[in-house]
Design an enzyme around this catalytic site. Structure first.
Site, PDB file in Angstrom:
ATOM      1  CE  LYS A   1      66.788  88.947 -15.954  1.00  0.00           C
ATOM      2  NZ  LYS A   1      66.353  88.174 -14.805  1.00  0.00           N
TER       3      LYS A   1
ATOM      4  CE  LYS B   1      60.674  91.414 -10.573  1.00  0.00           C
ATOM      5  NZ  LYS B   1      59.655  90.430 -10.240  1.00  0.00           N
TER       6      LYS B   1
ATOM      7  CE  LYS C   1      59.645  92.611 -18.696  1.00  0.00           C
ATOM      8  NZ  LYS C   1      60.023  91.271 -18.248  1.00  0.00           N
TER       9      LYS C   1
HETATM   10  P1  TYM Z   1      58.984  87.393 -13.339  1.00  0.00           P
HETATM   11  O1  TYM Z   1      59.311  87.195 -11.913  1.00  0.00           O
HETATM   12  O2  TYM Z   1      59.825  88.334 -14.139  1.00  0.00           O
HETATM   13  O3  TYM Z   1      57.484  87.855 -13.488  1.00  0.00           O
HETATM   14  C1  TYM Z   1      56.422  87.149 -12.855  1.00  0.00           C
HETATM   15  C2  TYM Z   1      55.198  87.164 -13.756  1.00  0.00           C
HETATM   16  O4  TYM Z   1      54.841  88.511 -14.077  1.00  0.00           O
HETATM   17  C3  TYM Z   1      54.742  88.651 -15.488  1.00  0.00           C
HETATM   18  N1  TYM Z   1      55.209  90.015 -15.842  1.00  0.00           N
HETATM   19  C4  TYM Z   1      54.493  90.856 -16.584  1.00  0.00           C
HETATM   20  N2  TYM Z   1      53.286  90.744 -17.173  1.00  0.00           N
HETATM   21  C5  TYM Z   1      52.821  91.820 -17.867  1.00  0.00           C
HETATM   22  N3  TYM Z   1      53.518  92.987 -18.007  1.00  0.00           N
HETATM   23  C6  TYM Z   1      54.749  93.132 -17.423  1.00  0.00           C
HETATM   24  N4  TYM Z   1      55.402  94.271 -17.544  1.00  0.00           N
HETATM   25  C7  TYM Z   1      55.275  92.038 -16.686  1.00  0.00           C
HETATM   26  N5  TYM Z   1      56.423  91.848 -15.993  1.00  0.00           N
HETATM   27  C8  TYM Z   1      56.366  90.599 -15.491  1.00  0.00           C
HETATM   28  C9  TYM Z   1      55.686  87.604 -16.059  1.00  0.00           C
HETATM   29  O5  TYM Z   1      55.351  87.278 -17.385  1.00  0.00           O
HETATM   30  C10 TYM Z   1      55.466  86.463 -15.098  1.00  0.00           C
HETATM   31  O6  TYM Z   1      54.326  85.723 -15.465  1.00  0.00           O
HETATM   32  N6  TYM Z   1      60.939  83.220 -15.201  1.00  0.00           N
HETATM   33  C11 TYM Z   1      59.790  83.802 -14.532  1.00  0.00           C
HETATM   34  C12 TYM Z   1      59.493  83.187 -13.174  1.00  0.00           C
HETATM   35  C13 TYM Z   1      59.342  81.703 -13.211  1.00  0.00           C
HETATM   36  C14 TYM Z   1      58.223  80.999 -13.739  1.00  0.00           C
HETATM   37  C15 TYM Z   1      58.514  79.618 -13.509  1.00  0.00           C
HETATM   38  C16 TYM Z   1      57.039  81.397 -14.374  1.00  0.00           C
HETATM   39  C17 TYM Z   1      60.202  80.801 -12.688  1.00  0.00           C
HETATM   40  N7  TYM Z   1      59.728  79.538 -12.867  1.00  0.00           N
HETATM   41  C18 TYM Z   1      57.611  78.634 -13.901  1.00  0.00           C
HETATM   42  C19 TYM Z   1      56.151  80.384 -14.763  1.00  0.00           C
HETATM   43  C20 TYM Z   1      56.432  79.024 -14.542  1.00  0.00           C
HETATM   44  C21 TYM Z   1      60.053  85.267 -14.320  1.00  0.00           C
HETATM   45  O7  TYM Z   1      61.166  85.720 -14.290  1.00  0.00           O
HETATM   46  O8  TYM Z   1      58.923  85.984 -14.072  1.00  0.00           O
END
Ligand code: TYM
Length: 338
Positions: free
Chosen positions: A122, A207, A204
């Site tokens: 990032k 969005k 990956k």
């Molecule tokens: P975020 O918002 O990027 O994504 C949410 C969840 O979706 C999963 N994910 C994917 N899984 C498979 N293939 C992909 N291409 C893909 N893109 C996203 C992510 O692994 C995630 O599980 N930091 C986290 C959000 C967060 C969080 C937390 C998660 C904040 N606090 C506490 C768990 C526990 C994030 O940015 O996910």
């Protein structure tokens, strides 16, 4: 039995996870995380958050952020999360997250945060805005988790490194202050833990990808989904099978498998003697049918702001109850006067 369980949850193990409200959620979010969140809600005491505070580590337009928070709330309900079974809430509504995040930050090393690949990615992407929040992001995420003393954290594989850091911080503080936190286990699906871009299957699915054909939104229309799968980048081979150098096909097999429940071997047998064109069409159709009821529910719910408000307000109350107990315990054990 630890002291954070309430009566209804006494026999159930606890689950926590969260999703950022940055843009439309993707098929990757759905298969890597949300689909598992839904399947866990009967067996576990689940807390699921819209991680809005995480979203401002990169610049957001206020009106867009507000709309995305609502749309993420509506999507969580549309994929099948039931507010009678799971606690659904917005992270910024529970003050304990930022409070514990500060405390955890004082027990996290600069070197540890510098090694986080998401921070490195990032900061390369937003070189003009490498802010403290972006750097400290994993300590806020650790607070999100540890406040709820969960047994499991269902995430896609890209969050594994953040989860390992969370476990290290918890372990370090437990050694210093005697069992403050339960050490959570990551729950990463065997299939589709990392759904890849349809245009560059070495990356990956995200969005934030500017190429609209690289990712499928959960609420995409059937025609758009079909077009994206038909255009999916594959390779010069013709056989539908898992293999080295076949990242595009491997990814499509993973997606098809996660949706249909078929194994890779079954899929290979099903498409024996057929070309990539047939396979891409079949994957597209499976995705369309999986997402159709979700989109239809979403279109109704997004118009019903008062229902969304009712859900997230009552969720915040339940989350607050659990989170404040943990943060108070931590403050007391560290020597603060309550
Ligand atoms: P975020 O918002 O990027 O994504 C949410 C969840 O979706 C999963 N994910 C994917 N899984 C498979 N293939 C992909 N291409 C893909 N893109 C996203 C992510 O692994 C995630 O599980 N930091 C986290 C959000 C967060 C969080 C937390 C998660 C904040 N606090 C506490 C768990 C526990 C994030 O940015 O996910």
């Amino acid at each position: 039995m630890n002291d954070i369980t309430n009566n209804t949850a006494e026999i159930k193990k606890r689950v926590l996870s969260a999703v950022q409200p940055s843009g439309m959620l993707t098929l990757g979010n759905y298969l890597g995380a949300l689909k598992n969140w839904v399947s866990m809600q009967d067996e576990y005491d689940c807390f699921y958050a819209v991680a809005d505070l995480h979203a401002i580590t990169v610049r957001q337009k206020p009106a867009d952020l507000r709309a995305q928070i609502y749309s993420t709330c509506a999507l969580l309900l549309s994929v099948g999360l039931d507010p009678q079974k799971s606690t659904l809430f917005i992270q910024s509504h529970v003050g304990a997250h930022t409070k514990l995040s500060w405390v955890l930050g004082c027990y996290t090393q600069f070197g540890e945060l510098s090694r986080m690949t998401q921070f490195k990615d990032k900061s390369a992407k937003h070189a003009d805005n490498i802010n403290l929040g972006l750097f400290a992001y994993p300590t806020l995420m650790a607070a999100d988790i540890l406040l709820y003393q969960p047994d499991y954290v269902p995430v896609g594989s890209d969050q594994k490194q953040h989860l390992e850091l969370c476990r290290d911080i918890a372990d370090r503080m437990n050694n210093l202050y005697d069992n403050l936190f339960k050490i959570p286990e990551p729950f990463i699906p065997k299939i589709a833990a990392r759904v890849m871009s349809l245009q560059d299957p070495t990356k990956k699915m995200s969005k934030s990808d500017e190429n609209i054909n690289a990712w499928v939104a959960i609420v995409d229309k059937p025609d758009d989904i079909m077009r994206k799968f038909k255009r999916a980048v594959t390779d010069s081979d013709t056989k539908v099978c898992i293999g080295e150098g076949k990242d595009g096909i491997n990814n499509l097999i993973g997606i098809y498998s996660a949706i249909t429940g078929k194994t890779a071997e079954q899929i290979e047998a099903e498409f024996e003697g057929k070309g990539y064109g047939d396979f891409k069409k079949a994957v597209g159709e499976a995705v369309v049918e999986e997402l159709r009821p979700i989109r239809e529910t979403y279109e109704k719910l997004i118009k019903d702001k008062s229902y969304l408000e009712e859900v997230y307000k009552s969720g915040a109350q339940k989350a607050e109850y659990v989170a404040s107990r943990t943060v108070n315990k931590v403050m007391k054990k560290l020597g603060f006067v309550l």
